[in-house]
Scaffold this motif. Sequence first.
Motif, short mmCIF file in Angstrom:
data_model
loop_
_atom_site.label_atom_id
_atom_site.label_comp_id
_atom_site.label_asym_id
_atom_site.label_seq_id
_atom_site.Cartn_x
_atom_site.Cartn_y
_atom_site.Cartn_z
N HIS A 110 0.85 -1.19 0.00
CA HIS A 110 0.00 0.00 0.00
C HIS A 110 0.89 1.25 0.00
CE1 HIS A 110 -3.77 -2.18 0.75
NE2 HIS A 110 -3.03 -2.99 1.49
N PRO A 111 0.39 2.37 -0.49
CA PRO A 111 1.22 3.57 -0.61
C PRO A 111 1.57 4.19 0.73
CG PRO A 111 -1.04 4.05 -1.26
CD PRO A 111 -0.95 2.56 -1.08
N VAL A 112 2.67 4.92 0.72
CA VAL A 112 3.09 5.69 1.89
C VAL A 112 2.02 6.74 2.19
CG1 VAL A 112 4.82 7.31 2.77
CG2 VAL A 112 5.53 5.32 1.41
N ARG A 113 1.71 6.91 3.46
CA ARG A 113 0.69 7.89 3.83
C ARG A 113 0.99 8.47 5.20
NH1 ARG A 113 -5.89 6.89 4.08
NH2 ARG A 113 -6.44 8.86 5.08
N LEU A 114 0.94 9.78 5.31
CA LEU A 114 1.13 10.48 6.59
C LEU A 114 -0.23 10.86 7.17
CD1 LEU A 114 2.97 11.82 8.73
CD2 LEU A 114 2.88 13.90 7.34
N VAL A 115 -0.45 10.46 8.41
CA VAL A 115 -1.65 10.85 9.16
C VAL A 115 -1.24 11.92 10.16
CG1 VAL A 115 -3.50 10.07 10.68
CG2 VAL A 115 -2.60 8.54 8.91
N THR A 116 -1.85 13.10 10.08
CA THR A 116 -1.53 14.20 10.98
C THR A 116 -2.66 14.38 12.00
OG1 THR A 116 -2.64 16.02 9.82
CG2 THR A 116 -0.48 15.33 8.98
N PRO A 117 -2.43 15.15 13.06
CA PRO A 117 -3.50 15.41 14.01
C PRO A 117 -4.75 16.01 13.37
CG PRO A 117 -1.42 15.97 15.01
CD PRO A 117 -1.12 15.65 13.57
N ASP A 118 -4.60 16.74 12.29
CA ASP A 118 -5.77 17.29 11.61
C ASP A 118 -6.67 16.20 11.04
OD1 ASP A 118 -5.23 19.91 12.15
OD2 ASP A 118 -4.23 20.32 10.26
N PRO A 137 -5.13 6.47 14.43
CA PRO A 137 -4.47 6.88 13.19
C PRO A 137 -4.50 5.83 12.09
CG PRO A 137 -2.87 6.47 14.92
CD PRO A 137 -4.19 6.44 15.57
N ILE A 138 -4.53 4.54 12.46
CA ILE A 138 -4.65 3.50 11.44
C ILE A 138 -5.84 2.62 11.82
CG2 ILE A 138 -3.53 1.59 10.25
CD1 ILE A 138 -0.90 2.87 10.62
N PRO A 139 -7.04 3.03 11.40
CA PRO A 139 -8.27 2.28 11.72
C PRO A 139 -8.52 1.18 10.69
CG PRO A 139 -8.82 4.28 10.56
CD PRO A 139 -7.32 4.27 10.68
N PRO A 140 -9.59 0.43 10.87
CA PRO A 140 -9.90 -0.64 9.90
C PRO A 140 -10.05 -0.15 8.47
CG PRO A 140 -11.12 -1.02 11.91
CD PRO A 140 -10.44 0.32 12.08
N GLY A 141 -10.56 1.06 8.25
CA GLY A 141 -10.75 1.55 6.90
C GLY A 141 -9.51 2.10 6.23
N PHE A 142 -8.39 2.13 6.93
CA PHE A 142 -7.14 2.67 6.40
C PHE A 142 -6.58 1.71 5.34
CE2 PHE A 142 -2.61 3.52 6.36
CZ PHE A 142 -2.49 4.88 6.60
N PRO A 143 -5.96 2.25 4.27
CA PRO A 143 -5.40 1.37 3.24
C PRO A 143 -4.09 0.72 3.69
CG PRO A 143 -5.02 3.66 2.67
CD PRO A 143 -5.89 3.67 3.88
N ALA A 144 -4.21 -0.32 4.49
CA ALA A 144 -3.07 -1.10 4.97
C ALA A 144 -3.44 -2.56 4.84
CB ALA A 144 -2.74 -0.74 6.41
N ASP A 145 -2.49 -3.43 5.11
CA ASP A 145 -2.73 -4.86 4.97
C ASP A 145 -3.24 -5.46 6.27
OD1 ASP A 145 -2.23 -6.86 2.72
OD2 ASP A 145 -1.41 -7.93 4.44
N ARG A 146 -2.48 -5.30 7.38
CA ARG A 146 -2.88 -5.88 8.65
C ARG A 146 -2.83 -4.88 9.81
NH1 ARG A 146 -0.36 -10.92 6.89
NH2 ARG A 146 -1.93 -12.58 6.97
N LEU A 147 -1.92 -3.93 9.75
CA LEU A 147 -1.67 -3.09 10.91
C LEU A 147 -2.88 -2.25 11.31
CD1 LEU A 147 1.92 -1.54 10.57
CD2 LEU A 147 1.07 -2.99 12.43
N LEU A 148 -3.10 -2.15 12.62
CA LEU A 148 -4.07 -1.25 13.23
C LEU A 148 -3.36 -0.54 14.38
CD1 LEU A 148 -6.80 -3.98 13.38
CD2 LEU A 148 -7.07 -1.90 12.02
#
Length: 288
Positions: A110-118, A137-148
């Motif tokens: 999945h692509p690199v993505r920065l999650v900010t406080p905003d 910051p990394i919820p179930p709907g986030f484009p990742a494979d397994r990490l939460l």
Amino acid sequence: MTQPCIHKAGQWDTITPEIAGWRYVSFSVKTLAPGETFTLPADEEEHAFVPLSGAVTASVEGDEIVFGGRASVFDGLGHTLYVGRDTEITVTAADAVELAIASAPATTKHPVRLVTPDDLPVEARGGGNATRQVATPIPPGFPADRLLVVEVWTPGGNWSSFPPHKHEHDHDGEAELEETYYYRLRDPERGWAIQRAYSPERDFELSEVVRDGDICTLPWAYHTTVAAHGHDLYYLNVLAGPAPERTLQAFQDPTLAPLQDGWPALGVDARVPFIPRYPEGAPSPEKD
């Protein structure tokens, strides 16, 4: 059989599947001096980088990404940089930095993505003395494979992760997930909390004092945490599991779950939320 376990600060360096006795979650905290650099080579794992204090610059896929900046986890919501598998990253500390790194094996890049406080809501959850502040910051709907990844702040005297819950089986209303709890206290010298993990069907009970820098590995068991009176608590949760569907579904202890029905009458603890989106006086990156 691998059991829930508390690893004490100073006695652990990194949590790996081999150390924890499970398959997916790895976790470490790096302390970096100003200007110090390290590189993670491209591999088959996805990673999440969460500055606990200080700011860093990440060089990844030809881009430089500056993130972090809070003085401590009690001064603002966190930044999280997600980096997918097969991606090398070099991190350089802008100042003194504590950087949490969470990893899990991934089958899809999945692509690199920065999650900010905003990007994060300032969320109060629970009620009465079970009120806490949560950011995901990394919820179930986030484009990742397994990490939460979840950050939780609990004011002194309050219960957190309550009602006690577990996530050890994949079926309706519950997901199989490995989980780490990494604890920080606002008063690191004197602060403490209590972590409980229990499993009636396994005749297992763990109730232990946790302090700043301790970490708990939870492969199974109902679990809940309480912050000592006067000692604000932070913990960083990292979860991953085998299910192809990303979820945080948990099964609550049925003997205690009805207690949450009384929360609307109790209301939300007036102290929560007590962590600002950004440290006071600090502009968001979008406003720089």
